[in-house]
Design a protein around this motif. Structure first.
Motif, PDB file in Angstrom:
ATOM      1  N   GLU A  16      56.264  16.550 141.304  1.00 56.99           N
ATOM      2  CA  GLU A  16      56.531  17.984 141.332  1.00 56.99           C
ATOM      3  C   GLU A  16      57.561  18.238 140.238  1.00 56.99           C
ATOM      4  OE1 GLU A  16      57.898  18.792 145.246  1.00 56.99           O
ATOM      5  OE2 GLU A  16      55.897  18.741 146.146  1.00 56.99           O
ATOM      6  N   SER A  17      57.266  19.186 139.362  1.00 53.84           N
ATOM      7  CA  SER A  17      58.069  19.310 138.149  1.00 53.84           C
ATOM      8  C   SER A  17      58.582  20.725 137.937  1.00 53.84           C
ATOM      9  CB  SER A  17      57.232  18.886 136.935  1.00 53.84           C
ATOM     10  OG  SER A  17      57.921  19.136 135.729  1.00 53.84           O
ATOM     11  N   ALA A  18      59.784  20.824 137.389  1.00 54.95           N
ATOM     12  CA  ALA A  18      60.358  22.097 136.944  1.00 54.95           C
ATOM     13  C   ALA A  18      60.832  21.913 135.509  1.00 54.95           C
ATOM     14  CB  ALA A  18      61.517  22.522 137.835  1.00 54.95           C
ATOM     15  N   THR A  19      60.396  22.814 134.626  1.00 52.56           N
ATOM     16  CA  THR A  19      60.705  22.675 133.204  1.00 52.56           C
ATOM     17  C   THR A  19      61.323  23.959 132.671  1.00 52.56           C
ATOM     18  OG1 THR A  19      58.832  21.170 132.911  1.00 52.56           O
ATOM     19  CG2 THR A  19      59.759  22.152 130.930  1.00 52.56           C
ATOM     20  N   THR A  20      62.425  23.819 131.957  1.00 48.81           N
ATOM     21  CA  THR A  20      63.033  24.944 131.252  1.00 48.81           C
ATOM     22  C   THR A  20      63.212  24.558 129.789  1.00 48.81           C
ATOM     23  OG1 THR A  20      65.254  24.163 131.853  1.00 48.81           O
ATOM     24  CG2 THR A  20      64.243  25.820 133.272  1.00 48.81           C
ATOM     25  N   ASN A  54      56.079  31.132 131.399  1.00 51.51           N
ATOM     26  CA  ASN A  54      55.920  30.086 132.403  1.00 51.51           C
ATOM     27  C   ASN A  54      55.311  28.846 131.759  1.00 51.51           C
ATOM     28  OD1 ASN A  54      55.764  28.688 134.804  1.00 51.51           O
ATOM     29  ND2 ASN A  54      53.879  29.688 135.473  1.00 51.51           N
ATOM     30  N   GLY A  55      56.139  27.824 131.540  1.00 50.31           N
ATOM     31  CA  GLY A  55      55.642  26.568 130.991  1.00 50.31           C
ATOM     32  C   GLY A  55      55.256  26.629 129.535  1.00 50.31           C
ATOM     33  N   ALA A  56      55.752  27.610 128.793  1.00 49.78           N
ATOM     34  CA  ALA A  56      55.379  27.732 127.387  1.00 49.78           C
ATOM     35  C   ALA A  56      56.483  28.450 126.616  1.00 49.78           C
ATOM     36  CB  ALA A  56      54.058  28.474 127.235  1.00 49.78           C
ATOM     37  N   PHE A 211      50.067  24.422 120.490  1.00 52.56           N
ATOM     38  CA  PHE A 211      50.376  22.999 120.578  1.00 52.56           C
ATOM     39  C   PHE A 211      50.823  22.644 121.996  1.00 52.56           C
ATOM     40  CE2 PHE A 211      50.524  23.868 116.130  1.00 52.56           C
ATOM     41  CZ  PHE A 211      50.145  22.694 115.507  1.00 52.56           C
ATOM     42  N   GLN A 212      50.461  21.433 122.395  1.00 53.09           N
ATOM     43  CA  GLN A 212      50.847  20.928 123.716  1.00 53.09           C
ATOM     44  C   GLN A 212      51.897  19.832 123.559  1.00 53.09           C
ATOM     45  OE1 GLN A 212      48.234  18.133 125.689  1.00 53.09           O
ATOM     46  NE2 GLN A 212      48.531  19.139 127.662  1.00 53.09           N
ATOM     47  N   ILE A 213      52.941  19.938 124.369  1.00 50.73           N
ATOM     48  CA  ILE A 213      53.925  18.862 124.501  1.00 50.73           C
ATOM     49  C   ILE A 213      53.672  18.223 125.862  1.00 50.73           C
ATOM     50  CG2 ILE A 213      56.372  18.264 124.531  1.00 50.73           C
ATOM     51  CD1 ILE A 213      56.870  20.899 122.992  1.00 50.73           C
ATOM     52  N   LEU A 214      53.138  17.021 125.856  1.00 46.73           N
ATOM     53  CA  LEU A 214      52.769  16.334 127.093  1.00 46.73           C
ATOM     54  C   LEU A 214      53.873  15.359 127.484  1.00 46.73           C
ATOM     55  CD1 LEU A 214      50.652  15.757 129.286  1.00 46.73           C
ATOM     56  CD2 LEU A 214      49.652  14.052 127.747  1.00 46.73           C
ATOM     57  N   ILE A 215      54.421  15.559 128.688  1.00 45.46           N
ATOM     58  CA  ILE A 215      55.482  14.690 129.213  1.00 45.46           C
ATOM     59  C   ILE A 215      54.874  13.830 130.316  1.00 45.46           C
ATOM     60  CG2 ILE A 215      57.778  14.606 130.233  1.00 45.46           C
ATOM     61  CD1 ILE A 215      58.251  17.434 129.219  1.00 45.46           C
ATOM     62  N   TYR A 267      54.357  45.278 114.983  1.00 43.93           N
ATOM     63  CA  TYR A 267      54.574  43.891 114.583  1.00 43.93           C
ATOM     64  C   TYR A 267      53.314  43.074 114.867  1.00 43.93           C
ATOM     65  CZ  TYR A 267      59.591  45.018 114.732  1.00 43.93           C
ATOM     66  OH  TYR A 267      60.831  45.579 114.535  1.00 43.93           O
ATOM     67  N   LYS A 268      52.831  42.386 113.868  1.00 50.93           N
ATOM     68  CA  LYS A 268      51.822  41.359 114.089  1.00 50.93           C
ATOM     69  C   LYS A 268      52.557  40.029 114.025  1.00 50.93           C
ATOM     70  CE  LYS A 268      47.514  39.313 112.367  1.00 50.93           C
ATOM     71  NZ  LYS A 268      46.460  39.340 111.323  1.00 50.93           N
ATOM     72  N   ALA A 269      52.825  39.470 115.192  1.00 51.37           N
ATOM     73  CA  ALA A 269      53.614  38.244 115.292  1.00 51.37           C
ATOM     74  C   ALA A 269      52.694  37.031 115.214  1.00 51.37           C
ATOM     75  CB  ALA A 269      54.400  38.232 116.595  1.00 51.37           C
ATOM     76  N   ILE A 270      52.933  36.197 114.227  1.00 49.97           N
ATOM     77  CA  ILE A 270      52.149  34.980 114.007  1.00 49.97           C
ATOM     78  C   ILE A 270      53.064  33.790 114.255  1.00 49.97           C
ATOM     79  CG2 ILE A 270      50.803  33.667 112.312  1.00 49.97           C
ATOM     80  CD1 ILE A 270      50.497  36.407 110.802  1.00 49.97           C
ATOM     81  N   GLY A 271      52.580  32.801 114.983  1.00 48.90           N
ATOM     82  CA  GLY A 271      53.481  31.682 115.226  1.00 48.90           C
ATOM     83  C   GLY A 271      52.895  30.581 116.075  1.00 48.90           C
ATOM     84  N   LEU A 272      53.797  29.770 116.606  1.00 51.73           N
ATOM     85  CA  LEU A 272      53.433  28.609 117.406  1.00 51.73           C
ATOM     86  C   LEU A 272      53.593  28.935 118.884  1.00 51.73           C
ATOM     87  CD1 LEU A 272      55.360  25.798 115.480  1.00 51.73           C
ATOM     88  CD2 LEU A 272      53.076  26.696 115.009  1.00 51.73           C
ATOM     89  N   ARG A 273      52.562  28.649 119.648  1.00 54.06           N
ATOM     90  CA  ARG A 273      52.688  28.707 121.108  1.00 54.06           C
ATOM     91  C   ARG A 273      52.769  27.270 121.595  1.00 54.06           C
ATOM     92  NH1 ARG A 273      49.974  29.800 126.269  1.00 54.06           N
ATOM     93  NH2 ARG A 273      51.371  31.195 127.384  1.00 54.06           N
ATOM     94  N   LEU A 274      53.899  26.928 122.175  1.00 51.14           N
ATOM     95  CA  LEU A 274      54.176  25.565 122.618  1.00 51.14           C
ATOM     96  C   LEU A 274      54.025  25.503 124.135  1.00 51.14           C
ATOM     97  CD1 LEU A 274      57.381  25.054 120.449  1.00 51.14           C
ATOM     98  CD2 LEU A 274      55.039  24.408 119.855  1.00 51.14           C
ATOM     99  N   ILE A 275      53.053  24.731 124.598  1.00 46.01           N
ATOM    100  CA  ILE A 275      52.766  24.612 126.027  1.00 46.01           C
ATOM    101  C   ILE A 275      53.264  23.251 126.510  1.00 46.01           C
ATOM    102  CG2 ILE A 275      50.953  24.560 127.775  1.00 46.01           C
ATOM    103  CD1 ILE A 275      49.283  26.329 125.922  1.00 46.01           C
ATOM    104  N   VAL A 276      54.118  23.272 127.524  1.00 42.03           N
ATOM    105  CA  VAL A 276      54.693  22.040 128.067  1.00 42.03           C
ATOM    106  C   VAL A 276      53.912  21.646 129.322  1.00 42.03           C
ATOM    107  CG1 VAL A 276      56.762  20.910 128.935  1.00 42.03           C
ATOM    108  CG2 VAL A 276      56.955  22.674 127.162  1.00 42.03           C
ATOM    109  N   THR A 277      53.377  20.426 129.327  1.00 43.20           N
ATOM    110  CA  THR A 277      52.592  19.914 130.450  1.00 43.20           C
ATOM    111  C   THR A 277      53.215  18.623 130.953  1.00 43.20           C
ATOM    112  OG1 THR A 277      50.597  20.807 129.397  1.00 43.20           O
ATOM    113  CG2 THR A 277      50.278  19.278 131.217  1.00 43.20           C
ATOM    114  N   VAL A 278      53.299  18.484 132.280  1.00 43.14           N
ATOM    115  CA  VAL A 278      53.904  17.292 132.888  1.00 43.14           C
ATOM    116  C   VAL A 278      52.855  16.578 133.736  1.00 43.14           C
ATOM    117  CG1 VAL A 278      55.744  16.417 134.378  1.00 43.14           C
ATOM    118  CG2 VAL A 278      56.154  18.417 132.929  1.00 43.14           C
TER     119      VAL A 278
END
Length: 335
Positions: A16-20, A54-56, A211-215, A267-278
């Motif tokens: 069970e995980s909590a990520t900030t 939430n998680g990203a 992009f996914q950051i897998l822990i 604003y047209k915001a272009i960028g990285l969406r970083l999704i954290v997965t545990v």
């Protein structure tokens, strides 16, 4: 197989995980020809939008601004097929397909594409313009590659009532993640995340990406206090798509003038969406599962011997069958 591959002697629990997360960094834009990007400092409150997910996490790497939009009538974007009216009429009240407004019925000369005729629309005017005149020569926030992302990940294994260790503030303040020299550090530069996922930050910053950051936590009960996660990085969207490549979305800031007119900056915001997965597991030795695995193995050996014997008898040597079984028809009956 039962013990080694299926881990038949172990009992498992899953986390069970909590990520900030916290993103830090400052960038200075100095593009004199582009509105809003000349001599301006941007910090996390400007480029992390929305500030909480939430998680990203989303961070802007590029930006297209359309300032001073007002409700009114103006020409539609000439690059939209449904906006062109050289060979057709503009039906009043009809929305432009994939466009910015509703047609007024007039066909006007385009000021953006000489020689073209476009439908006039009722919309937020002027409509967005995304081309070389509104984009910077390089991604507006290319220096964001040096921004750092801190991931605080707390993990609990409820079945065993075990919790992961907490990284000290002193260690976090000094370390930067490196797969060879600082593999346990939870502070990552954006450039490291993108490059370890197999991409160039300079290229990704132009159109964005997901992009996914897998822990991964793989621990044993007796050493949870000394268990460290492993980090891996992956790109989830297709970077070679020709249509709607990358990741972007739009939002607007509204203001009211003294005469009551509502004005907005788009604003047209272009960028990285970083999704954290545990993911992961925690294991410990289980004597009851071990006994069941041994019993299953013995039962399998019994079945295996029967199957082997039948196979040899049916498909193997005739001599084996003659030695194994006696045909009583060939034996003289007792006198």
């Amino acid at each position: 197989y039962g013990f080694w591959w299926e881990k038949g002697s172990l009992e498992f629990d899953y986390p069970e995980s909590a990520t900030t997360t916290k993103l830090r960094g400052v960038v200075f834009t100095n593009f004199s020809d582009v509105y809003g990007l000349n001599g301006r400092i941007w910090d996390a409150a400007d480029y992390v939008i929305p500030p909480l997910e939430n998680g990203a996490k989303f961070v802007m790497t590029n930006l297209v601004l359309t300032p001073g939009q007002r409700q009114g009538v103006c020409e539609e974007d000439p690059h939209l097929p449904d906006a062109r009216c050289e060979n057709t009429t503009c039906q009043p009240g009809e929305p432009v397909e994939d466009g910015h407004g509703v047609k007024t019925g007039r066909c006007v000369d385009s000021t953006r594409l000489p020689g073209a005729k476009v439908c006039e629309v009722r919309a937020w005017c002027p409509v967005e313009r995304d081309d070389n005149t509104t984009r910077t020569p390089t991604p507006a926030f290319l220096d964001s590659k040096n921004f750092t992302l801190f991931i605080k990940n707390n993990v609990r294994f409820p079945k065993f009532n075990k919790q992961s260790k907490v990284t000290t503030a002193e260690y976090v303040s000094k370390c930067r993640y490196d797969p060879n020299h600082a593999e346990h550090c939870p502070v990552f530069s954006l450039n490291t995340i993108v490059s370890l996922a197999g991409h160039s930050y300079d290229e990704v910053a132009e159109e964005g990406g997901v992009f996914q950051i897998l822990i991964t936590w793989n621990c044993k009960v007796h050493d949870v206090d000394d268990c460290w996660p492993k980090y891996s990085f992956h790109r989830l969207d297709r970077g070679d798509h020709k249509i709607f490549r990358g990741f972007h979305y739009r939002f607007a800031d509204h203001s009211e003038l003294a005469d009551g007119t509502i004005v907005r900056t788009l604003y047209k915001a272009i960028g990285l969406r970083l999704i954290v997965t545990v993911e992961g597991w925690c294991s410990q030795f289980d004597s009851w599962k071990t006994i069941k695995t041994i019993g299953s193995a013995l039962g399998f050996l019994t079945i295996a011997s029967i199957i082997t014997e039948q196979a040899v008898y049916l498909f193997g040597s005739k001599f084996y069958g003659e030695q194994k079984y006696t045909d009583y028809d060939d034996v003289d009956s007792p006198k």
